[in-house]
Design a protein around this motif. Structure first.
Motif, PDB file in Angstrom:
ATOM      1  N   LYS A 166     -10.534  -5.091  -3.727  1.00 46.64           N
ATOM      2  CA  LYS A 166     -10.405  -3.632  -3.826  1.00 46.64           C
ATOM      3  C   LYS A 166     -10.142  -3.004  -2.462  1.00 46.64           C
ATOM      4  O   LYS A 166     -10.701  -3.424  -1.454  1.00 46.64           O
ATOM      5  CB  LYS A 166     -11.687  -3.026  -4.413  1.00 46.64           C
ATOM      6  CG  LYS A 166     -12.044  -3.546  -5.792  1.00 46.64           C
ATOM      7  CD  LYS A 166     -13.364  -2.999  -6.274  1.00 46.64           C
ATOM      8  CE  LYS A 166     -14.547  -3.578  -5.510  1.00 46.64           C
ATOM      9  NZ  LYS A 166     -14.746  -5.015  -5.791  1.00 46.64           N
ATOM     10  N   LEU A 183      -0.971  -5.086  -9.513  1.00 51.07           N
ATOM     11  CA  LEU A 183      -1.744  -4.071  -8.812  1.00 51.07           C
ATOM     12  C   LEU A 183      -2.087  -2.947  -9.790  1.00 51.07           C
ATOM     13  O   LEU A 183      -1.268  -2.565 -10.622  1.00 51.07           O
ATOM     14  CB  LEU A 183      -0.942  -3.481  -7.648  1.00 51.07           C
ATOM     15  CG  LEU A 183      -0.642  -4.386  -6.451  1.00 51.07           C
ATOM     16  CD1 LEU A 183       0.247  -3.644  -5.468  1.00 51.07           C
ATOM     17  CD2 LEU A 183      -1.920  -4.834  -5.779  1.00 51.07           C
ATOM     18  N   TYR A 184      -3.300  -2.425  -9.676  1.00 48.66           N
ATOM     19  CA  TYR A 184      -3.723  -1.279 -10.478  1.00 48.66           C
ATOM     20  C   TYR A 184      -4.400  -0.280  -9.548  1.00 48.66           C
ATOM     21  O   TYR A 184      -4.899  -0.654  -8.485  1.00 48.66           O
ATOM     22  CB  TYR A 184      -4.712  -1.709 -11.571  1.00 48.66           C
ATOM     23  CG  TYR A 184      -4.162  -2.727 -12.536  1.00 48.66           C
ATOM     24  CD1 TYR A 184      -3.469  -2.334 -13.676  1.00 48.66           C
ATOM     25  CD2 TYR A 184      -4.338  -4.094 -12.309  1.00 48.66           C
ATOM     26  CE1 TYR A 184      -2.958  -3.267 -14.567  1.00 48.66           C
ATOM     27  CE2 TYR A 184      -3.828  -5.034 -13.191  1.00 48.66           C
ATOM     28  CZ  TYR A 184      -3.142  -4.619 -14.314  1.00 48.66           C
ATOM     29  OH  TYR A 184      -2.637  -5.549 -15.191  1.00 48.66           O
ATOM     30  N   HIS A 185      -4.414   0.973  -9.940  1.00 50.43           N
ATOM     31  CA  HIS A 185      -5.154   1.936  -9.122  1.00 50.43           C
ATOM     32  C   HIS A 185      -5.874   2.951  -9.997  1.00 50.43           C
ATOM     33  O   HIS A 185      -5.558   3.131 -11.180  1.00 50.43           O
ATOM     34  CB  HIS A 185      -4.239   2.637  -8.108  1.00 50.43           C
ATOM     35  CG  HIS A 185      -3.426   3.753  -8.684  1.00 50.43           C
ATOM     36  ND1 HIS A 185      -2.144   3.585  -9.151  1.00 50.43           N
ATOM     37  CD2 HIS A 185      -3.718   5.075  -8.860  1.00 50.43           C
ATOM     38  CE1 HIS A 185      -1.670   4.739  -9.585  1.00 50.43           C
ATOM     39  NE2 HIS A 185      -2.607   5.664  -9.421  1.00 50.43           N
ATOM     40  N   HIS A 203      -2.230   5.651   0.781  1.00 49.72           N
ATOM     41  CA  HIS A 203      -2.162   4.474   1.643  1.00 49.72           C
ATOM     42  C   HIS A 203      -2.523   4.759   3.088  1.00 49.72           C
ATOM     43  O   HIS A 203      -2.891   3.860   3.828  1.00 49.72           O
ATOM     44  CB  HIS A 203      -0.756   3.865   1.564  1.00 49.72           C
ATOM     45  CG  HIS A 203       0.317   4.714   2.170  1.00 49.72           C
ATOM     46  ND1 HIS A 203       0.877   5.767   1.488  1.00 49.72           N
ATOM     47  CD2 HIS A 203       0.921   4.671   3.376  1.00 49.72           C
ATOM     48  CE1 HIS A 203       1.802   6.336   2.256  1.00 49.72           C
ATOM     49  NE2 HIS A 203       1.845   5.692   3.403  1.00 49.72           N
ATOM     50  N   GLN A 251      -7.546   0.881  -5.088  1.00 48.18           N
ATOM     51  CA  GLN A 251      -6.458  -0.017  -5.476  1.00 48.18           C
ATOM     52  C   GLN A 251      -7.048  -1.391  -5.762  1.00 48.18           C
ATOM     53  O   GLN A 251      -7.788  -1.939  -4.945  1.00 48.18           O
ATOM     54  CB  GLN A 251      -5.415  -0.136  -4.376  1.00 48.18           C
ATOM     55  CG  GLN A 251      -4.310  -1.149  -4.706  1.00 48.18           C
ATOM     56  CD  GLN A 251      -3.236  -1.197  -3.646  1.00 48.18           C
ATOM     57  OE1 GLN A 251      -2.264  -0.461  -3.707  1.00 48.18           O
ATOM     58  NE2 GLN A 251      -3.418  -2.055  -2.658  1.00 48.18           N
ATOM     59  N   TYR A 252      -6.729  -1.938  -6.935  1.00 45.00           N
ATOM     60  CA  TYR A 252      -7.214  -3.252  -7.343  1.00 45.00           C
ATOM     61  C   TYR A 252      -6.077  -4.263  -7.240  1.00 45.00           C
ATOM     62  O   TYR A 252      -4.995  -4.046  -7.777  1.00 45.00           O
ATOM     63  CB  TYR A 252      -7.714  -3.212  -8.788  1.00 45.00           C
ATOM     64  CG  TYR A 252      -8.911  -2.328  -9.017  1.00 45.00           C
ATOM     65  CD1 TYR A 252     -10.197  -2.781  -8.745  1.00 45.00           C
ATOM     66  CD2 TYR A 252      -8.756  -1.043  -9.519  1.00 45.00           C
ATOM     67  CE1 TYR A 252     -11.300  -1.973  -8.966  1.00 45.00           C
ATOM     68  CE2 TYR A 252      -9.855  -0.227  -9.747  1.00 45.00           C
ATOM     69  CZ  TYR A 252     -11.123  -0.699  -9.468  1.00 45.00           C
ATOM     70  OH  TYR A 252     -12.216   0.104  -9.690  1.00 45.00           O
ATOM     71  N   GLU A 253      -6.344  -5.360  -6.565  1.00 42.79           N
ATOM     72  CA  GLU A 253      -5.383  -6.451  -6.463  1.00 42.79           C
ATOM     73  C   GLU A 253      -5.881  -7.604  -7.324  1.00 42.79           C
ATOM     74  O   GLU A 253      -7.016  -8.045  -7.177  1.00 42.79           O
ATOM     75  CB  GLU A 253      -5.242  -6.907  -5.013  1.00 42.79           C
ATOM     76  CG  GLU A 253      -4.797  -5.807  -4.058  1.00 42.79           C
ATOM     77  CD  GLU A 253      -4.963  -6.199  -2.604  1.00 42.79           C
ATOM     78  OE1 GLU A 253      -5.173  -7.406  -2.345  1.00 42.79           O
ATOM     79  OE2 GLU A 253      -4.904  -5.314  -1.741  1.00 42.79           O
ATOM     80  N   LEU A 286       0.787  -1.222   0.000  1.00 45.53           N
ATOM     81  CA  LEU A 286       0.000   0.000   0.000  1.00 45.53           C
ATOM     82  C   LEU A 286       0.822   1.276   0.000  1.00 45.53           C
ATOM     83  O   LEU A 286       0.428   2.254  -0.629  1.00 45.53           O
ATOM     84  CB  LEU A 286      -0.965  -0.009   1.194  1.00 45.53           C
ATOM     85  CG  LEU A 286      -2.058  -1.080   1.121  1.00 45.53           C
ATOM     86  CD1 LEU A 286      -2.883  -1.056   2.401  1.00 45.53           C
ATOM     87  CD2 LEU A 286      -2.951  -0.861  -0.085  1.00 45.53           C
ATOM     88  N   HIS A 312      -5.216   6.932 -13.499  1.00 53.75           N
ATOM     89  CA  HIS A 312      -5.375   5.482 -13.363  1.00 53.75           C
ATOM     90  C   HIS A 312      -4.179   4.777 -13.987  1.00 53.75           C
ATOM     91  O   HIS A 312      -3.402   5.380 -14.748  1.00 53.75           O
ATOM     92  CB  HIS A 312      -6.667   5.010 -14.043  1.00 53.75           C
ATOM     93  CG  HIS A 312      -6.638   5.141 -15.540  1.00 53.75           C
ATOM     94  ND1 HIS A 312      -6.143   4.153 -16.368  1.00 53.75           N
ATOM     95  CD2 HIS A 312      -7.040   6.156 -16.357  1.00 53.75           C
ATOM     96  CE1 HIS A 312      -6.239   4.540 -17.626  1.00 53.75           C
ATOM     97  NE2 HIS A 312      -6.777   5.755 -17.652  1.00 53.75           N
ATOM     98  N   LEU A 333       1.291   3.589  -3.111  1.00 54.08           N
ATOM     99  CA  LEU A 333       0.264   4.483  -3.610  1.00 54.08           C
ATOM    100  C   LEU A 333       0.154   5.721  -2.738  1.00 54.08           C
ATOM    101  O   LEU A 333       0.429   5.687  -1.543  1.00 54.08           O
ATOM    102  CB  LEU A 333      -1.079   3.748  -3.655  1.00 54.08           C
ATOM    103  CG  LEU A 333      -1.073   2.504  -4.547  1.00 54.08           C
ATOM    104  CD1 LEU A 333      -2.420   1.815  -4.483  1.00 54.08           C
ATOM    105  CD2 LEU A 333      -0.737   2.869  -5.978  1.00 54.08           C
TER     106      LEU A 333
END
Length: 233
Positions: free
Chosen positions: A34, A59-61, A24, A47-49, A18, A78, A21
Motif C-alpha cells: 500500500k 493496481l487499485y486505489h 502521486h 494505492q494498492y499494488e 504513481l 475507489h 493517480l
C-alpha cells in the motif's frame, strides 16, 4: 503514457505508475503493498499494488474523506471491484479504525488477484485437459472437470466467505467412471462416483496449479487401483 505504464508494470517499477493517480505528489509512506497519501481537504488516498508469483498485477486505489474531525471517514471514490463488498467493509471498520479498513481492503484485493491468477494459469497450462470451468466473480467458488481420461473427474473448490483466503476451505473431487460399478434404481442406472482424497488433500495444501499437476501425475495409477476392472490409459 499507457505504453510507459505497462512497461513499468512489467519491470516492477511501481514508482513509475504513481503519476496515474491524482495524489502521486503527496506520498507520506508505504506499508506493504500500500501507498498511503495525505490529500487536500482532509482526504486520504490509498494505492494498492497486487502481485502473483512475484510479478506485479493490477493496481487499485481508494480515497477516504472526512468533512470534519467529528464525522467518521467515508469512501469518496475507489476502483475496487464491486463484488469485494467495499461498502460492507466501510460500515464494519472505517468508523472505528481507518487503518484496519485499509489493511482489510489490501488483503481482499491481493487474495482476489491471487485466486484469479491461479485459475488463469491452469487454463493456460492445462486447457487441453480441462473441460468446462465455472467460477464466481470473486473466484471464491471454482468448479471444473477433467476430460482427458476414461473417467470424468469433477473438482469443486470453495474459499472462505470473507474472501481473504488463497487456499480453499472446502474441496470435493469425485471420479465418475464411464463403465464401472453401477447402482440400480427404478428409473435408471447411474455410475457410482469415488471420492479422490489424495486430490482433495493436494488442493487444500498447494496453490491450484501445483495441486493440479500433482493430481494429474497420480491420477492414472489411482484410477487403476480404484477400478481394477477398467482399462485406464
Amino acid at each position: 503514457m499507457e505504453a510507459e505504464r505497462k512497461a513499468a508494470q512489467l519491470s516492477g517499477d511501481t514508482t513509475a505508475l504513481l503519476p496515474v493517480l491524482p495524489f502521486h505528489e503527496k506520498i507520506t509512506y508505504r506499508a506493504g503493498n500500500k501507498t498511503i497519501c495525505c490529500l487536500e481537504g482532509g482526504r486520504i488516498g490509498i494505492q494498492y499494488e497486487t502481485s502473483f508469483a512475484g510479478e506485479p498485477c493490477d493496481l487499485y486505489h481508494c480515497v477516504l474523506e472526512s468533512k470534519s474531525f467529528l464525522e467518521k471517514m467515508t469512501v469518496l471514490e475507489h476502483t475496487v471491484p464491486f463484488f469485494l463488498l467495499i461498502r460492507e467493509a466501510e460500515n464494519d471498520f472505517l468508523s472505528s479504525n481507518a487503518m484496519k479498513f485499509i489493511d482489510h481492503m489490501g488483503d481482499l484485493l491481493q487474495a482476489y488477484v491471487d485466486r484469479r491468477e491461479q485459475v488463469r494459469l491452469i487454463k493456460e497450462l492445462y486447457g487441453n485437459q480441462i473441460g468446462e470451468l465455472y467460477h464466481s466473480l470473486p473466484y471464491h467458488m471454482v468448479e471444473f472437470f477433467l476430460d482427458d481420461f476414461d473417467c470424468k473427474v469433477t473438482l469443486s473448490l470453495k474459499y472462505a466467505e470473507d474472501l481473504r483466503s488463497v487456499l480453499p476451505t472446502g474441496v470435493s473431487v469425485l471420479a465418475w467412471p464411464m463403465h464401472a460399478v453401477t447402482m440400480n434404481t427404478k428409473e435408471e442406472t447411474q455410475p457410482i462416483p469415488t471420492r479422490l482424497s489424495y486430490a482433495e488433500d493436494a488442493l487444500r495444501s498447494m496453490s491450484l496449479p501445483e495441486a493440479y499437476a500433482e493430481i494429474v501425475l497420480n491420477l492414472p495409477q489411482v484410477l487403476k487401483e480404484t477400478y481394477p476392472q477398467e482399462n485406464f490409459a
